[in-house]
Motif scaffolding. Structure first.
Motif, PDB file in Angstrom:
ATOM      1  N   ILE A   1     -83.011  -1.465   5.225  1.00  0.00           N
ATOM      2  CA  ILE A   1     -82.221  -2.607   4.766  1.00  0.00           C
ATOM      3  C   ILE A   1     -80.777  -2.185   4.508  1.00  0.00           C
ATOM      4  N   THR A   2     -80.576  -0.950   4.062  1.00  0.00           N
ATOM      5  CA  THR A   2     -79.209  -0.457   3.857  1.00  0.00           C
ATOM      6  C   THR A   2     -78.489  -0.305   5.181  1.00  0.00           C
ATOM      7  N   ALA A   3     -79.185   0.261   6.174  1.00  0.00           N
ATOM      8  CA  ALA A   3     -78.574   0.416   7.495  1.00  0.00           C
ATOM      9  C   ALA A   3     -78.246  -0.939   8.110  1.00  0.00           C
ATOM     10  N   GLY A   4     -79.178  -1.883   7.988  1.00  0.00           N
ATOM     11  CA  GLY A   4     -78.931  -3.210   8.549  1.00  0.00           C
ATOM     12  C   GLY A   4     -77.773  -3.917   7.864  1.00  0.00           C
ATOM     13  N   ALA A   5     -77.734  -3.844   6.522  1.00  0.00           N
ATOM     14  CA  ALA A   5     -76.642  -4.493   5.800  1.00  0.00           C
ATOM     15  C   ALA A   5     -75.300  -3.843   6.127  1.00  0.00           C
ATOM     16  N   ALA A   6     -75.308  -2.510   6.282  1.00  0.00           N
ATOM     17  CA  ALA A   6     -74.064  -1.808   6.623  1.00  0.00           C
ATOM     18  C   ALA A   6     -73.557  -2.235   7.992  1.00  0.00           C
ATOM     19  N   PHE A   7     -74.465  -2.342   8.953  1.00  0.00           N
ATOM     20  CA  PHE A   7     -74.051  -2.792  10.287  1.00  0.00           C
ATOM     21  C   PHE A   7     -73.578  -4.246  10.252  1.00  0.00           C
ATOM     22  N   TRP A   8     -74.207  -5.048   9.412  1.00  0.00           N
ATOM     23  CA  TRP A   8     -73.818  -6.451   9.318  1.00  0.00           C
ATOM     24  C   TRP A   8     -72.387  -6.581   8.788  1.00  0.00           C
ATOM     25  N   MET A   9     -72.051  -5.747   7.790  1.00  0.00           N
ATOM     26  CA  MET A   9     -70.723  -5.846   7.168  1.00  0.00           C
ATOM     27  C   MET A   9     -69.668  -5.022   7.891  1.00  0.00           C
ATOM     28  N   MET A  10     -70.076  -3.847   8.420  1.00  0.00           N
ATOM     29  CA  MET A  10     -69.079  -2.936   9.007  1.00  0.00           C
ATOM     30  C   MET A  10     -69.283  -2.710  10.499  1.00  0.00           C
ATOM     31  N   GLY A  11     -70.217  -3.462  11.093  1.00  0.00           N
ATOM     32  CA  GLY A  11     -70.544  -3.219  12.496  1.00  0.00           C
ATOM     33  C   GLY A  11     -69.363  -3.382  13.426  1.00  0.00           C
ATOM     34  N   GLY A  12     -68.578  -4.459  13.214  1.00  0.00           N
ATOM     35  CA  GLY A  12     -67.437  -4.681  14.090  1.00  0.00           C
ATOM     36  C   GLY A  12     -66.439  -3.542  14.035  1.00  0.00           C
ATOM     37  N   SER A  13     -66.141  -3.075  12.839  1.00  0.00           N
ATOM     38  CA  SER A  13     -65.197  -1.971  12.678  1.00  0.00           C
ATOM     39  C   SER A  13     -65.740  -0.685  13.302  1.00  0.00           C
ATOM     40  N   ILE A  14     -67.039  -0.428  13.087  1.00  0.00           N
ATOM     41  CA  ILE A  14     -67.628   0.799  13.629  1.00  0.00           C
ATOM     42  C   ILE A  14     -67.620   0.784  15.156  1.00  0.00           C
ATOM     43  N   VAL A  15     -67.973  -0.367  15.732  1.00  0.00           N
ATOM     44  CA  VAL A  15     -68.003  -0.472  17.202  1.00  0.00           C
ATOM     45  C   VAL A  15     -66.601  -0.310  17.776  1.00  0.00           C
ATOM     46  N   GLN A  16     -65.635  -0.956  17.131  1.00  0.00           N
ATOM     47  CA  GLN A  16     -64.267  -0.881  17.652  1.00  0.00           C
ATOM     48  C   GLN A  16     -63.744   0.555  17.597  1.00  0.00           C
ATOM     49  N   ARG A  17     -63.948   1.221  16.469  1.00  0.00           N
ATOM     50  CA  ARG A  17     -63.446   2.586  16.337  1.00  0.00           C
ATOM     51  C   ARG A  17     -64.226   3.544  17.239  1.00  0.00           C
ATOM     52  N   THR A  18     -65.508   3.249  17.465  1.00  0.00           N
ATOM     53  CA  THR A  18     -66.299   4.092  18.366  1.00  0.00           C
ATOM     54  C   THR A  18     -65.793   3.956  19.807  1.00  0.00           C
ATOM     55  N   MET A  19     -65.455   2.731  20.206  1.00  0.00           N
ATOM     56  CA  MET A  19     -64.904   2.527  21.552  1.00  0.00           C
ATOM     57  C   MET A  19     -63.570   3.252  21.713  1.00  0.00           C
ATOM     58  N   GLU A  20     -62.730   3.220  20.660  1.00  0.00           N
ATOM     59  CA  GLU A  20     -61.463   3.935  20.725  1.00  0.00           C
ATOM     60  C   GLU A  20     -61.683   5.436  20.879  1.00  0.00           C
ATOM     61  N   LEU A  21     -62.673   5.954  20.124  1.00  0.00           N
ATOM     62  CA  LEU A  21     -62.979   7.387  20.242  1.00  0.00           C
ATOM     63  C   LEU A  21     -63.508   7.718  21.631  1.00  0.00           C
ATOM     64  N   THR A  22     -64.309   6.800  22.191  1.00  0.00           N
ATOM     65  CA  THR A  22     -64.868   7.050  23.525  1.00  0.00           C
ATOM     66  C   THR A  22     -63.750   7.089  24.573  1.00  0.00           C
ATOM     67  N   ARG A  23     -62.830   6.129  24.493  1.00  0.00           N
ATOM     68  CA  ARG A  23     -61.714   6.134  25.433  1.00  0.00           C
ATOM     69  C   ARG A  23     -60.876   7.401  25.278  1.00  0.00           C
ATOM     70  N   LYS A  24     -60.640   7.762  24.034  1.00  0.00           N
ATOM     71  CA  LYS A  24     -59.844   8.955  23.764  1.00  0.00           C
ATOM     72  C   LYS A  24     -60.538  10.210  24.296  1.00  0.00           C
ATOM     73  N   GLY A  25     -61.882  10.255  24.139  1.00  0.00           N
ATOM     74  CA  GLY A  25     -62.622  11.425  24.581  1.00  0.00           C
ATOM     75  C   GLY A  25     -62.673  11.572  26.088  1.00  0.00           C
ATOM     76  N   PHE A  26     -62.723  10.423  26.808  1.00  0.00           N
ATOM     77  CA  PHE A  26     -62.800  10.491  28.271  1.00  0.00           C
ATOM     78  C   PHE A  26     -61.422  10.517  28.937  1.00  0.00           C
ATOM     79  N   THR A  27     -60.387  10.428  28.112  1.00  0.00           N
ATOM     80  CA  THR A  27     -59.025  10.531  28.665  1.00  0.00           C
ATOM     81  C   THR A  27     -58.550  11.969  28.527  1.00  0.00           C
ATOM     82  N   VAL A  28     -58.358  12.626  29.650  1.00  0.00           N
ATOM     83  CA  VAL A  28     -57.957  14.035  29.644  1.00  0.00           C
ATOM     84  C   VAL A  28     -56.469  14.113  29.955  1.00  0.00           C
ATOM     85  N   GLU A  29     -55.725  14.601  29.015  1.00  0.00           N
ATOM     86  CA  GLU A  29     -54.291  14.739  29.218  1.00  0.00           C
ATOM     87  C   GLU A  29     -54.007  15.924  30.147  1.00  0.00           C
ATOM     88  N   PRO A  30     -52.923  15.838  30.936  1.00  0.00           N
ATOM     89  CA  PRO A  30     -52.607  16.920  31.896  1.00  0.00           C
ATOM     90  C   PRO A  30     -52.458  18.286  31.247  1.00  0.00           C
TER      91      PRO A  30
END
Length: 377
Positions: free
Chosen positions: A40-69
């Motif tokens: 119930i704690t995990a579900g409530a946390a995702f309900w309240m912070m899910g959007g922020s977590i997903v957005q920041r995770t996508m940013e990290l994913t893009r950053k991780g797959f972007t290799v600078e020269p």
């Protein structure tokens, strides 16, 4: 038959038995409560912070797959980059991890089972016995756990089927939505359904917690002989108890004797009883500050004489006060009139000693109710 009854564990566990079990790390435990709080704690946390977590995770994913020269020419920097990404990921998920840690810690508090004991870490070779393990597999407790797991699966499965049946139109409607909107809608739908499914575990927890508490205290039940033996151990050696009681009586007697010099009058039998009375401003009634019989009475009179405390012989009153008045307590109301006459005489006597005049006449036939006067010694 009596011996068999004494060997049956029919008695509720004592406080000492429960404390000894806690010292060994034996406390009530409900896995269902821990599972429910975690989910119930995990579900409530995702309900309240899910959007922020997903957005920041996508940013990290893009950053991780972007290799600078520059990293292509300096491979040694890749390890540092991986460390930076790991730290960023930790910050993203740290609120969720903190809440899950809190949810894991809370269940023992609900059951008053929070205890730290190293006994549980000690190796127990009996648990490695295959016969013992085989017996546990087919024990009554295992059958209860199997039944509970079956009912839980049926409950959650039934609720899941009802949820799918209710949301079937929205599920198929996801195909017609744009990718980002569809993902957001799907995440919302999954989180909501997850919370509903976890909420059904409240019924399981409501049944499991009382059962676990009952089972815990049932295992700690004691035989009548164990209760008697524990009482003997708690009571201790009779000689030691007698010595402690003797020291306590001596200390109480010493405190009582120290109050005699402050008394206003000592009422005597005249030889067998002595009761020291005090009446100060603000008292509701005269108070007994010391009393005694035999040698103690004689000592009270001696201390009173040393400190010029007036003494008055009034046998019925002395016996009544000794019998019905406790030390450091007010006298019984039935003796108010008799004690008032005694105190009035003492005050008149003190005034006569200071100013002279007519010598006061001691009171006679004090109004002491006959039912309060014990037989003379």
């Amino acid at each position: 038959m009596a011996e068999e009854s004494d060997l049956e564990k029919t008695e509720e566990p004592t406080g000492r038995r429960i404390e000894q079990a806690r010292e060994k790390g034996q406390v009530p435990h409900s896995r269902e409560l821990g599972t429910f709080l975690g989910l119930i704690t995990a579900g409530a946390a995702f309900w309240m912070m899910g959007g922020s977590i997903v957005q920041r995770t996508m940013e990290l994913t893009r950053k991780g797959f972007t290799v600078e020269p520059r990293y292509m020419h300096e491979p040694d920097q890749m390890l540092a980059r991986l460390g930076d990404l790991s730290v960023d990921a930790l910050f993203v998920f740290s609120p969720l991890l903190g809440l899950l840690v809190l949810a894991a810690i809370l269940p023992p508090f609900f059951l008053n089972a929070w205890v730290f004991s190293t006994t549980a870490f000690m190796p127990d070779f009996n648990r490695m016995n295959p016969l013992t393990g085989f017996g546990r597999m087919f024990s009554w407790n295992s059958l209860m756990e199997l039944g509970k797991a079956t009912l839980k699966a049926a409950l959650i499965g039934g609720v899941a089927v009802l949820l799918i049946w209710k949301e079937v139109d929205e599920i198929f409607g996801l195909y017609s939505q744009p990718l980002e909107a569809g993902l957001a809608h799907a995440g919302h739908l999954l989180t909501f359904s997850f919370l509903i499914l976890v909420s059904t575990l409240v019924l399981v927890v409501a049944a499991d917690v009382p059962f676990q508490l009952w089972q815990y205290f049932d295992k700690l039940k004691m035989t009548k002989e164990e209760v008697r033996q524990e009482m003997k151990e708690m009571m201790g050696d009779p000689h030691v108890k007698g010595r402690i009681r003797s020291l306590q009586m001596q200390a109480a007697r010493k405190r009582m004797m120290s109050a005699v010099p402050k008394a206003d009058v000592i009422v005597t039998n005249p030889t067998h009883y002595a009761v020291a009375l005090s009446y100060k401003g603000g008292m509701g009634a005269p108070k007994v500050v010391a009393k005694g019989q035999g040698a103690i009475a004689q000592r009270i009179k001696e201390i009173g004489a040393e400190h010029a405390v007036p003494t008055m012989e009034a046998p019925p009153l002395a016996r009544a006060l000794y019998k019905h008045a406790a030390i450091d307590s007010e006298i019984p109301s039935a003796l108010y009139n008799a004690v008032a006459e005694v105190l009035a005489y003492i005050y008149q006597l003190s005034n006569w000693r200071q100013t002279g005049g007519v010598y006061p006449v001691p009171p006679r036939n004090l109004p002491v109710p006959p039912e309060l006067v014990p037989e003379a010694v």
